[in-house]
Design a protein around this motif. Sequence first.
Motif, PDB file in Angstrom:
ATOM      1  N   PHE A   1      -0.275  -1.424  14.636  1.00 40.68           N
ATOM      2  CA  PHE A   1      -0.759  -0.047  14.728  1.00 40.68           C
ATOM      3  C   PHE A   1      -0.833   0.582  13.339  1.00 40.68           C
ATOM      4  CE2 PHE A   1      -0.111   4.576  15.402  1.00 40.68           C
ATOM      5  CZ  PHE A   1      -1.321   4.815  16.029  1.00 40.68           C
ATOM      6  N   GLU A   2       0.109   0.222  12.471  1.00 44.76           N
ATOM      7  CA  GLU A   2       0.090   0.755  11.105  1.00 44.76           C
ATOM      8  C   GLU A   2      -1.197   0.335  10.392  1.00 44.76           C
ATOM      9  OE1 GLU A   2       3.510  -0.228   8.806  1.00 44.76           O
ATOM     10  OE2 GLU A   2       2.973   1.132   7.191  1.00 44.76           O
TER      11      GLU A   2
ATOM     12  N   LYS B   1      -4.076   2.266  11.710  1.00 44.78           N
ATOM     13  CA  LYS B   1      -4.135   3.616  11.121  1.00 44.78           C
ATOM     14  C   LYS B   1      -4.637   3.579   9.679  1.00 44.78           C
ATOM     15  CE  LYS B   1      -2.133   7.245  11.757  1.00 44.78           C
ATOM     16  NZ  LYS B   1      -1.366   8.467  11.833  1.00 44.78           N
ATOM     17  N   GLU B   2      -4.283   2.532   8.969  1.00 42.65           N
ATOM     18  CA  GLU B   2      -4.749   2.412   7.581  1.00 42.65           C
ATOM     19  C   GLU B   2      -6.271   2.317   7.542  1.00 42.65           C
ATOM     20  OE1 GLU B   2      -2.443  -0.939   6.371  1.00 42.65           O
ATOM     21  OE2 GLU B   2      -0.709   0.279   5.839  1.00 42.65           O
ATOM     22  N   ILE B   3      -6.823   1.527   8.445  1.00 40.68           N
ATOM     23  CA  ILE B   3      -8.282   1.380   8.501  1.00 40.68           C
ATOM     24  C   ILE B   3      -8.908   2.683   9.009  1.00 40.68           C
ATOM     25  CG2 ILE B   3     -10.176   0.144   9.628  1.00 40.68           C
ATOM     26  CD1 ILE B   3      -8.206  -2.261   9.875  1.00 40.68           C
TER      27      ILE B   3
ATOM     28  N   GLY C   1      -7.719   5.770   9.185  1.00 42.70           N
ATOM     29  CA  GLY C   1      -7.546   6.915   8.292  1.00 42.70           C
ATOM     30  C   GLY C   1      -8.540   6.860   7.135  1.00 42.70           C
ATOM     31  N   SER C   2      -8.741   5.667   6.602  1.00 42.83           N
ATOM     32  CA  SER C   2      -9.698   5.511   5.497  1.00 42.83           C
ATOM     33  C   SER C   2     -11.111   5.852   5.967  1.00 42.83           C
ATOM     34  CB  SER C   2      -9.663   4.077   4.965  1.00 42.83           C
ATOM     35  OG  SER C   2      -8.361   3.735   4.581  1.00 42.83           O
TER      36      SER C   2
ATOM     37  N   ALA D   1     -11.875   7.829   8.490  1.00 44.03           N
ATOM     38  CA  ALA D   1     -11.941   9.266   8.788  1.00 44.03           C
ATOM     39  C   ALA D   1     -12.224  10.058   7.512  1.00 44.03           C
ATOM     40  CB  ALA D   1     -10.635   9.728   9.435  1.00 44.03           C
ATOM     41  N   VAL D   2     -11.582   9.637   6.422  1.00 43.16           N
ATOM     42  CA  VAL D   2     -11.836  10.274   5.125  1.00 43.16           C
ATOM     43  C   VAL D   2     -13.318  10.104   4.760  1.00 43.16           C
ATOM     44  CG1 VAL D   2     -11.329  10.091   2.658  1.00 43.16           C
ATOM     45  CG2 VAL D   2      -9.455  10.035   4.293  1.00 43.16           C
ATOM     46  N   GLU D   3     -13.851   8.924   5.029  1.00 42.70           N
ATOM     47  CA  GLU D   3     -15.277   8.648   4.772  1.00 42.70           C
ATOM     48  C   GLU D   3     -16.175   9.571   5.588  1.00 42.70           C
ATOM     49  OE1 GLU D   3     -17.213   6.492   3.025  1.00 42.70           O
ATOM     50  OE2 GLU D   3     -16.089   4.671   2.571  1.00 42.70           O
TER      51      GLU D   3
ATOM     52  N   TYR E   1      -8.451   8.801  15.423  1.00 43.59           N
ATOM     53  CA  TYR E   1      -9.177   9.886  14.753  1.00 43.59           C
ATOM     54  C   TYR E   1     -10.540  10.119  15.413  1.00 43.59           C
ATOM     55  CZ  TYR E   1      -5.802   8.822  11.052  1.00 43.59           C
ATOM     56  OH  TYR E   1      -4.650   8.586  10.349  1.00 43.59           O
TER      57      TYR E   1
ATOM     58  N   ALA F   1      -3.036  -4.612   0.993  1.00 43.73           N
ATOM     59  CA  ALA F   1      -2.803  -3.285   0.440  1.00 43.73           C
ATOM     60  C   ALA F   1      -1.672  -3.265  -0.572  1.00 43.73           C
ATOM     61  CB  ALA F   1      -2.488  -2.317   1.568  1.00 43.73           C
TER      62      ALA F   1
ATOM     63  N   ASP G   1     -10.996  -3.368   0.838  1.00 40.32           N
ATOM     64  CA  ASP G   1     -12.354  -2.830   0.708  1.00 40.32           C
ATOM     65  C   ASP G   1     -13.315  -3.571   1.626  1.00 40.32           C
ATOM     66  OD1 ASP G   1     -11.712  -0.948  -1.083  1.00 40.32           O
ATOM     67  OD2 ASP G   1     -12.646  -1.890  -2.822  1.00 40.32           O
TER      68      ASP G   1
ATOM     69  N   ILE H   1     -12.693  -2.480   5.276  1.00 38.13           N
ATOM     70  CA  ILE H   1     -13.179  -1.122   5.524  1.00 38.13           C
ATOM     71  C   ILE H   1     -14.699  -1.068   5.353  1.00 38.13           C
ATOM     72  CG2 ILE H   1     -13.038   1.298   4.774  1.00 38.13           C
ATOM     73  CD1 ILE H   1     -10.067   0.737   4.178  1.00 38.13           C
TER      74      ILE H   1
END
Lengths: 332, 179
Positions: A100-101, A104-106, A108-109, A111-113, A168, A221, A230, A233
């Motif tokens: 799950f971590e 979230k890393e993928i 969250g990245s 979502a920022v995009e 997200y 990471a 990269d 993502i």
Amino acid sequence: MKRLSILPIAALFILLGAQVTFSGPFDFGKILKEITPPKKPEKPAEKTEPPPAPASSQNQSQGQPGLLDLGGPLLGLDSKTTGRIKQGLQGLQQLQPLTFEEEKEIGGSLAVEVFNRYGGAYPDARLTRYVNLVGKSVAELSDRPDIEYHFGIVNTPYPNAFATPGGYVMVSIGLLQMLKNEAQLAGVLGHEIAHISRKHALSSIEENRKLQGIGSIATAASGKQLEVLDQIIGFASNLIFETGLDPKLEYEADRYGTEFAYRLGYNPNGLRESLKILGTSQKRTGSIFSKTHPSFESRYKTLTQAIQRYDAKSGLFPVLETRFHSYFPTQP
Amino acid sequence: MTRFLLSQARLPAYAIFAGIFFLCGTFLTVPAYAKTMYVKKSGTKLMEGDSARAKVLGTLKEGTPVEVLRHSGRYYEVAIPGGTKGWLFQFYLTPEAPAHAPSGGNVLEALGGREQVSARESSSATSIRGLTPVSEQYAKNKGISPASVDAVKQMEALSIPREEREKFLAEGNLGEYGQ
């Protein structure tokens, strides 16, 4: 005789535990990590680092012999055999589902995009809270209620909505302003929640990760393999913003999204009506829906068939038009 | 040979009907809700009656198995381990045992402070909060504006208390407050 043959197998199993991170409750890997002195912190990523290594060597320690290297000779294994076992174990690690971590890393990245590409956050805290109230309530009755879902509004007049792994969901103000009632909003959010709860994008990302031979994202990471992150993502970004998911998954998200909203008590026609609204407006607006989703007409027809079982009861369920409009004073 | 067997199997109509009747009786008399279901998330309220406005008996842990006894509206009457009976909103239950089973002991949590805590706090999956450092690093490497990073951080930070959510649901006749 039997005892003798079991001993080397047991020893080999213990050694394997040091190499593989099991997802099960009994984790040899973690136990061994705990009794091993902590590693020195790794240096931050530098551009001079070599490019990501191919699959078979991604998670190998940097010249440090592992337990298998040390234990192999004790078991009478030659270096070639030990190497093969290590390769097999690394392959096994790639087969482990993302944690799950990592999800979230993928997510969250991505979502920022989304905010970066679509005009940033829409500055209306009251409306954002309202969307969260509807979204979190729908998500609570989804098939994956044990994760936290987050809802945001992107400041673009074009009707768009996005779901990224990890919980997200972003909808555009343009889309919200087209809707007529809360049941429609719940349906739209339900569709996005379904993508997350059914792990639609995540499954494609996992499949790609395996195909590319990418191991743990945590390794990626760690500062040494940022190119690998990269790459992951980049694939996910292309999936969400350019190519879209398999159309079958969009139809599935329509069905499940309707079901989740219905469970909460909303009129099950909400999402279907929103598809009609979006289809009508498509000619006069720019939206990535057309390139990432099946046509609204097709989705509307498919969903109409799929939700027939709700029709007899739909009149009993609220659409909450007045409450919805109280958050959209400028609704046309 | 096959023909012989078929002819032997041909039975009088009353015997066939009796057989069907017996089979139906066997399967259909099983109580419709005598089944085990599982609580989807911790903090699920066990009610004294089939309404969100009924007295709360306690809250249940994620994965708690319950025996469904009967159905009323959108509620199930259930018996929890230990025998206590109460009512649960039907969509808080799943037929599949969740990954996070209760860790043992009393499955019925005491009311009070615990009830106010978001159910999700007990889940290992959701103990991971906030935008991860990896995502922040990714944004930095890509030259993405800090405003976009902050937008996601604000999404993460937005927390809605249970009371506010319940008021929202009650006003809209939704969820446990629906028909």
